[in-house]
Design an enzyme around this catalytic site. Structure first.
Site, PDB file in Angstrom:
ATOM      1  N   ASP A  38       0.883  -1.167   0.000  1.00 12.63           N
ATOM      2  CA  ASP A  38       0.000   0.000   0.000  1.00 12.63           C
ATOM      3  C   ASP A  38       0.928   1.227   0.000  1.00 12.63           C
ATOM      4  OD1 ASP A  38      -2.377   1.645   0.644  1.00 12.63           O
ATOM      5  OD2 ASP A  38      -1.450   1.812   2.620  1.00 12.63           O
ATOM      6  N   ASP A 242      -1.754  -0.724   6.154  1.00 10.76           N
ATOM      7  CA  ASP A 242      -1.910  -0.150   7.486  1.00 10.76           C
ATOM      8  C   ASP A 242      -3.353   0.205   7.829  1.00 10.76           C
ATOM      9  OD1 ASP A 242      -1.810   1.906   5.503  1.00 10.76           O
ATOM     10  OD2 ASP A 242      -1.738   3.355   7.129  1.00 10.76           O
ATOM     11  N   ASP A 246      -7.336  -1.557   4.031  1.00 15.39           N
ATOM     12  CA  ASP A 246      -6.446  -2.616   3.564  1.00 15.39           C
ATOM     13  C   ASP A 246      -6.822  -3.989   4.116  1.00 15.39           C
ATOM     14  OD1 ASP A 246      -4.903  -0.659   2.253  1.00 15.39           O
ATOM     15  OD2 ASP A 246      -3.774  -0.260   4.085  1.00 15.39           O
TER      16      ASP A 246
HETATM   17  P1  ADP Z   1      -4.862   5.273  -0.014  1.00 16.03           P
HETATM   18  O1  ADP Z   1      -4.591   4.009  -0.754  1.00 16.03           O
HETATM   19  O2  ADP Z   1      -4.019   6.377  -0.571  1.00 16.03           O
HETATM   20  O3  ADP Z   1      -4.735   5.082   1.471  1.00 16.03           O
HETATM   21  P2  ADP Z   1      -7.822   5.817   0.210  1.00 16.03           P
HETATM   22  O4  ADP Z   1      -8.667   4.787  -0.430  1.00 16.03           O
HETATM   23  O5  ADP Z   1      -7.810   5.889   1.681  1.00 16.03           O
HETATM   24  O6  ADP Z   1      -6.355   5.726  -0.422  1.00 16.03           O
HETATM   25  O7  ADP Z   1      -8.296   7.244  -0.363  1.00 16.03           O
HETATM   26  C1  ADP Z   1      -8.333   7.466  -1.742  1.00 16.03           C
HETATM   27  C2  ADP Z   1      -8.546   8.912  -2.056  1.00 16.03           C
HETATM   28  O8  ADP Z   1      -9.841   9.361  -1.586  1.00 16.03           O
HETATM   29  C3  ADP Z   1      -7.567   9.839  -1.420  1.00 16.03           C
HETATM   30  O9  ADP Z   1      -6.360   9.937  -2.147  1.00 16.03           O
HETATM   31  C4  ADP Z   1      -8.364  11.158  -1.414  1.00 16.03           C
HETATM   32  O10 ADP Z   1      -8.263  11.785  -2.649  1.00 16.03           O
HETATM   33  C5  ADP Z   1      -9.794  10.721  -1.193  1.00 16.03           C
HETATM   34  N1  ADP Z   1     -10.233  10.826   0.215  1.00 16.03           N
HETATM   35  C6  ADP Z   1     -10.619   9.814   1.030  1.00 16.03           C
HETATM   36  N2  ADP Z   1     -11.028  10.274   2.234  1.00 16.03           N
HETATM   37  C7  ADP Z   1     -10.862  11.623   2.214  1.00 16.03           C
HETATM   38  C8  ADP Z   1     -11.120  12.681   3.145  1.00 16.03           C
HETATM   39  N3  ADP Z   1     -11.607  12.477   4.375  1.00 16.03           N
HETATM   40  N4  ADP Z   1     -10.855  13.944   2.753  1.00 16.03           N
HETATM   41  C9  ADP Z   1     -10.366  14.175   1.532  1.00 16.03           C
HETATM   42  N5  ADP Z   1     -10.118  13.233   0.613  1.00 16.03           N
HETATM   43  C10 ADP Z   1     -10.355  11.973   0.919  1.00 16.03           C
HETATM   44 MG    MG Z   2      -3.437   3.586   3.278  1.00 17.95          MG
END
Ligand code: ADP
Ligand code: MG
Length: 297
Positions: A38, A242, A246
């Site tokens: 990740d 993490d 995931d």
């Molecule tokens: P990662 O694999 O980077 O951990 P996530 O699935 O957690 O990805 O999030 C994907 C995308 O969704 C982020 O890169 C962001 O653009 C958007 N996102 C998710 N939650 C939030 C939030 N609370 N505020 C702003 N953007 C968010």
């Molecule tokens: Mg992550």
């Protein structure tokens, strides 16, 4: 595998901050040929910071930031914490009202929304805007392109159905990631990266750490599917992550490794927990499994 060898391996692991759940986890580690990492919080520190904040014509940052902070205070996403920190820093120089959010909704893999001061506030990625049929002004469109070219994660903010601002967010690669990835590769393992982040940022980080194969813009629900995709190529896959996001992928993988600094849900889904939040633990786990299983056979 003899119980003694397993005990020695498990004990050695623990002394290096690598908690191995059982014999099966150790034996799986030995068979692994592909390590799927990740990005956010695993390869990078997962402590993103807002580096640019650009508003649409007619929108004052000082009026908008409290609304965005009100939404993001309710979210558990690391990006949300970055927005809150930024808003608080800005407010220190120009104190104003703090707002309250109601009807909070977390849009998984996209962003978050709530009602603040009677208005619908959204903040998240491009997909979140598109799903809500919100159009960017040419000015914001141009700014977003500029931020993406610098490999920023771009957050888009909308109030009452209108795009009002962009935030550029940067996260830094952990000091130990490059060396750990190189060591895994020199052990003959294929290292692949996966992220919900945009393609440009993903590509830049992958290149920075010497990874050539990566998946970007993966929705949380699709992370486990990427593990399966690699397994369908005949690979034995270790997944390192993490977040809550995931957990299904960690469970789906032949071996799941959870970063200890992450969420409990991730640790419960994993066969191995890394007490130190860095990828060196993955190298240790792989080396240990080889030593242990080889002693036995
Ligand atoms: P990662 O694999 O980077 O951990 P996530 O699935 O957690 O990805 O999030 C994907 C995308 O969704 C982020 O890169 C962001 O653009 C958007 N996102 C998710 N939650 C939030 C939030 N609370 N505020 C702003 N953007 C968010
Ligand atoms: Mg992550």
């Amino acid at each position: 595998a003899t119980p003694t060898a397993i005990m020695v391996g498990t004990g050695l692991g623990a002394s290096h901050g690598v908690l191995i759940r059982n014999a099966e986890a150790l034996e799986k580690a030995y068979q692994v040929d592909t390590v799927l990492l990740d990005k956010t919080g695993t390869i990078t520190k997962g402590e993103p910071a807002v580096t640019e904040f650009i508003t649409a014509t007619g929108t004052e940052p000082a009026a908008l930031l409290p609304l965005l902070a009100a939404v993001e205070r309710r979210s558990e996403h690391p990006l949300a914490a970055a927005v809150v920190r930024y808003a608080e820093e800005q407010q220190q120089s120009a104190p104003g009202e703090t707002a309250e959010a109601t009807d909070f909704v977390a849009h998984e893999g996209r962003g978050a929304g709530a009602t603040v001061a009677g208005q619908a506030v959204l903040i998240g990625n491009r997909r979140l805007l598109e799903e809500n049929n919100i159009i960017l002004s040419p000015k914001l469109e141009q700014s977003a392109a500029g931020l993406l070219a610098q490999a920023r994660t771009v957050l888009y903010a909308a109030v009452a159905g209108r795009a009002v601002a962009l935030a550029g967010v940067a996260d830094t690669v952990r000091d130990t990631s490059v060396a750990a990835i190189r060591q895994l590769q020199s052990q003959g393992l294929t290292v692949v990266m996966m992220t919900g982040d945009n393609h440009q940022t993903a590509e830049k980080v992958a290149r920075q750490v010497g990874i050539t194969r990566f998946y970007a813009e993966v929705l949380p629900a699709d992370k486990a599917g990427k593990v399966q995709e690699l397994q369908a190529e005949g690979r034995v896959v270790a997944m390192v992550g993490d977040g809550i996001n995931d957990a299904p992928a960690l469970a789906r993988a032949d071996l799941g490794l959870a970063m200890g600094g992450g969420t409990d849900v991730a640790m419960e889904a994993a066969g191995i927990t890394l007490m130190r939040s860095d990828l060196q633990g993955v190298v240790t786990a792989m080396a240990l499994s080889r030593q242990t299983v080889r002693t036995i056979c």
